[in-house]
Design an enzyme around this catalytic site. Structure first.
Site, short mmCIF file in Angstrom:
data_model
loop_
_atom_site.label_atom_id
_atom_site.label_comp_id
_atom_site.label_asym_id
_atom_site.label_seq_id
_atom_site.Cartn_x
_atom_site.Cartn_y
_atom_site.Cartn_z
N LEU A 135 0.84 -1.20 0.00
CA LEU A 135 0.00 0.00 0.00
C LEU A 135 0.88 1.26 0.00
CD1 LEU A 135 -2.81 1.41 0.43
CD2 LEU A 135 -2.50 1.04 2.87
N GLU A 137 3.76 4.20 -0.21
CA GLU A 137 4.68 4.73 -1.23
C GLU A 137 5.53 5.81 -0.58
OE1 GLU A 137 2.34 6.08 -4.56
OE2 GLU A 137 1.40 4.11 -4.82
N GLY A 141 2.12 7.61 3.22
CA GLY A 141 2.24 6.65 4.33
C GLY A 141 0.96 6.70 5.15
N SER A 142 0.94 7.61 6.15
CA SER A 142 -0.30 7.79 6.93
C SER A 142 -1.43 8.22 6.00
CB SER A 142 -0.09 8.86 8.01
OG SER A 142 0.95 8.47 8.87
N ILE A 167 7.92 -2.51 1.63
CA ILE A 167 7.06 -3.69 1.53
C ILE A 167 7.67 -4.91 2.23
CG2 ILE A 167 5.68 -5.15 -0.02
CD1 ILE A 167 5.00 -1.99 0.21
N GLU A 251 -7.83 -5.44 10.74
CA GLU A 251 -7.54 -6.76 11.30
C GLU A 251 -6.04 -6.92 11.54
OE1 GLU A 251 -9.35 -9.59 8.63
OE2 GLU A 251 -11.34 -9.06 9.34
N ARG A 253 -3.81 -4.89 12.34
CA ARG A 253 -3.19 -4.25 13.51
C ARG A 253 -3.40 -5.06 14.79
NH1 ARG A 253 -6.86 0.57 12.21
NH2 ARG A 253 -5.09 1.05 10.89
N ARG A 278 21.71 -12.47 38.67
CA ARG A 278 22.74 -11.46 38.84
C ARG A 278 22.88 -11.04 40.31
NH1 ARG A 278 27.40 -9.10 37.18
NH2 ARG A 278 27.42 -6.88 37.61
N GLU A 373 1.54 -0.35 9.91
CA GLU A 373 0.08 -0.59 9.97
C GLU A 373 -0.64 0.52 10.74
OE1 GLU A 373 -1.46 -4.51 10.03
OE2 GLU A 373 0.43 -5.39 9.35
C1 LIG Z 1 9.74 -2.00 8.70
C2 LIG Z 1 8.54 -1.48 7.99
C3 LIG Z 1 7.72 -2.37 7.31
C4 LIG Z 1 6.61 -1.90 6.61
N1 LIG Z 1 5.84 -2.77 5.90
C5 LIG Z 1 4.85 -2.30 5.08
C6 LIG Z 1 4.15 -3.19 4.21
O1 LIG Z 1 4.36 -4.40 4.21
N2 LIG Z 1 3.23 -2.66 3.38
C7 LIG Z 1 2.95 -1.32 3.34
O2 LIG Z 1 2.10 -0.92 2.55
N3 LIG Z 1 3.61 -0.45 4.16
C8 LIG Z 1 4.54 -0.91 5.03
N4 LIG Z 1 5.23 -0.05 5.86
C9 LIG Z 1 4.95 1.37 5.79
C10 LIG Z 1 4.25 1.89 7.02
O3 LIG Z 1 2.93 1.46 7.06
C11 LIG Z 1 4.39 3.43 7.02
O4 LIG Z 1 5.75 3.71 7.31
C12 LIG Z 1 3.48 4.07 8.02
O5 LIG Z 1 2.16 3.98 7.60
C13 LIG Z 1 3.84 5.54 8.25
O6 LIG Z 1 3.95 6.22 7.04
P1 LIG Z 1 5.23 7.15 6.76
O7 LIG Z 1 6.44 6.30 7.04
O8 LIG Z 1 5.09 7.73 5.42
O9 LIG Z 1 5.17 8.25 7.86
P2 LIG Z 1 4.30 9.64 7.77
O10 LIG Z 1 2.91 9.34 7.33
O11 LIG Z 1 5.08 10.63 6.99
O12 LIG Z 1 4.29 10.04 9.27
C14 LIG Z 1 5.37 10.73 9.91
C15 LIG Z 1 4.89 11.20 11.29
O13 LIG Z 1 3.83 12.16 11.11
C16 LIG Z 1 2.70 11.75 11.86
N5 LIG Z 1 1.47 12.15 11.14
C17 LIG Z 1 1.20 12.04 9.81
N6 LIG Z 1 -0.02 12.48 9.54
C18 LIG Z 1 -0.55 12.90 10.71
C19 LIG Z 1 -1.81 13.47 11.11
N7 LIG Z 1 -2.79 13.68 10.22
N8 LIG Z 1 -2.00 13.76 12.40
C20 LIG Z 1 -1.04 13.54 13.32
N9 LIG Z 1 0.17 12.99 13.02
C21 LIG Z 1 0.41 12.70 11.74
C22 LIG Z 1 2.81 10.25 11.99
O14 LIG Z 1 2.08 9.76 13.09
C23 LIG Z 1 4.31 10.08 12.14
O15 LIG Z 1 4.69 10.23 13.47
C24 LIG Z 1 6.32 -0.52 6.60
C25 LIG Z 1 7.14 0.38 7.33
C26 LIG Z 1 8.23 -0.09 8.00
C27 LIG Z 1 9.10 0.88 8.74
#
Ligand SMILES: Cc1cc2nc3c(=O)[nH]c(=O)nc-3n(C[C@H](O)[C@H](O)[C@H](O)COP(=O)(O)OP(=O)(O)OC[C@H]3O[C@@H](n4cnc5c(N)ncnc54)[C@H](O)[C@@H]3O)c2cc1C
Length: 392
Positions: A135, A137, A141-142, A167, A251, A253, A278, A373
């Protein structure tokens, strides 16, 4: 006296059925005998050996909810949670591999797959194929539905172009659930879910991330360049991918909650043992009340995390609403895992800070629980939306 029949007392959440206990014990044994000896090497080499993945297939933990007729274990979602917890107690990387397979990929297929898709893919997923879920890119992310990966409709097939990031399982996977948009102008209503085989033309695995924790779990970029996906590989309906993403992640999460319970428990088990071995000031450090109180706090946090997680999983299995409970489980369990693993490093003193002892790895492995997630803030948004009963 009126003839009163008292309602049967509900069982405690942690009370396991005979089947659940047997399954859990089998996985616990496997984790101790087959996984634990490999943990440090897997972390150093940043890979899970294929033989260990094959052993997971043999054990029947890669197709937990897949029905018997498709070669799976035909068990419950709750069983997946038990499996993820037990594996994470020993190694969080193997736990997430199994978690993504069961709670995201198999689940999405079981729920939205056509009969043809199920018969083509479920037997493979239960016996030899690892699955991945794509999902995220670089720019989404969020804000997952801001994804840019395009799917062009070419009649009998779609052409997917774009990149996916982060991914999990990408290095090992044969099947990918990929979200792409058929029309960015339609916003989230353009998002469509596709079943993409690794061998499809135009599909490539890109860079593998070098990570802080869960180092053995592969996290890679996917590169789609006009990737040809047959029309019959659309999962669900065109334009309904957002629903698949939201519902599978609701689910999924719970699975991450279980992973965090396992990580916290595994770390705590080490802390508990070490505190009794220890010696300082002529006695075990567990004799000091400050250490006892710390262990008591940590045990309570783990118990609370487990109860939240089991409750969400059991609600899901009964068909009740579980969205709020799932988000609470992940939120709480990931924070508890951070606290527990950090405090266990302190219980080990200087030794805890070295790679010679296992506890620093638990501390590294837990951090991702507050990121993937849905970050902690995203869980809080889900919970707020549920308790306020309105859209944010
Ligand atoms: C090891 C690992 C494995 C992963 N595996 C997968 C996978 O298998 N498939 C997949 O699709 N993705 C995967 N992900 C991606 C993961 O789901 C995303 O990293 C996550 O959703 C956060 O997105 P981001 O990294 O772009 O952070 P951002 O969305 O840029 O967030 C950065 C910070 O801003 C905060 N933030 C953003 N928007 C808001 C808001 N509206 N209000 C308050 N705070 C906000 C966030 O909480 C966070 O603290 C993986 C990530 C990691 C690190």
């Amino acid at each position: 006296m009126a003839d009163t029949v008292s309602a049967p007392r509900s069982l405690p959440l942690t009370d396991l059925s005979e089947d659940e206990r047997m399954f859990r014990d089998q996985v616990r044994q496997f984790a101790e005998d087959e996984v634990r000896p490999l943990v440090s090497k897997m972390d150093q080499e940043a890979r899970i050996p294929r033989e260990l993945i094959d052993a997971c297939f043999e054990l029947g933990i890669m197709g937990i909810e897949i029905p018997d007729e498709h070669g799976g274990a035909g068990a419950t979602f709750f069983m997946s949670v038990l499996v993820v917890e037990e594996l994470a107690r020993v190694d969080a990387s193997l736990a997430v591999l199994v978690d993504v397979q069961n709670t995201l990929v198999n689940n999405a297929l079981l729920r939205w797959g056509t009969a043809d898709q199920k018969s083509r893919y479920l037997p493979a997923l239960a016996s030899k194929w690892v699955g991945a879920y794509a999902l995220s890119e670089a720019g989404s992310g969020s804000d997952a539905f801001a994804l840019a990966c395009r799917a062009h409709d070419r009649g009998d097939h779609f052409e997917l172009t774009g990149r996916k990031l982060w991914i999990t399982n990408a290095a090992e996977a044969d099947l990918f659930v990929v979200m792409a948009t058929v029309d960015p102008a339609r916003g989230y209503k353009g998002i469509t879910s596709f079943l993409v085989e690794r061998s499809f033309p135009g599909f490539q695995i890109g860079k593998k991330e070098d990570k802080l924790g869960i180092r053995a779990s592969s996290t890679c970029e996917l590169i789609l360049e006009g990737c040809r996906v047959p029309r019959e590989n659309v999962l669900g309906e065109v334009g309904k991918g957002y629903k698949i993403a939201i519902e599978t992640l609701n689910e999924g999460r719970i699975g991450i909650g279980a992973q965090m319970v396992g990580v916290a428990q595994g770390s705590y088990d080490h802390g508990m043992r070490y505190a009794q071995e220890r010696q300082q000031f002529g006695r075990p450090i567990a004799d000091f009340q400050a250490v006892q109180f710390l262990l008591a706090e940590l045990a309570t946090e783990i118990e609370a995390s487990r109860l939240l997680t089991y409750n969400a999983a059991r609600l899901r299995d009964t068909g009740a609403s579980f969205i709020k409970e799932a988000a609470m489980a992940k939120l709480f369990a990931s924070r508890a895992a951070e606290h527990v693993t950090s405090k266990v490093v302190e219980i080990y003193g200087g030794y805890g800070f070295t790679r010679e002892y296992p506890v620093e790895k638990y501390f590294r492995d837990q951090k991702v629980g507050q990121i993937y997630e849905g970050t902690t803030n995203m869980q809080l948004m889900v919970i707020a939306k549920q308790i306020l009963g309105k859209m944010q």
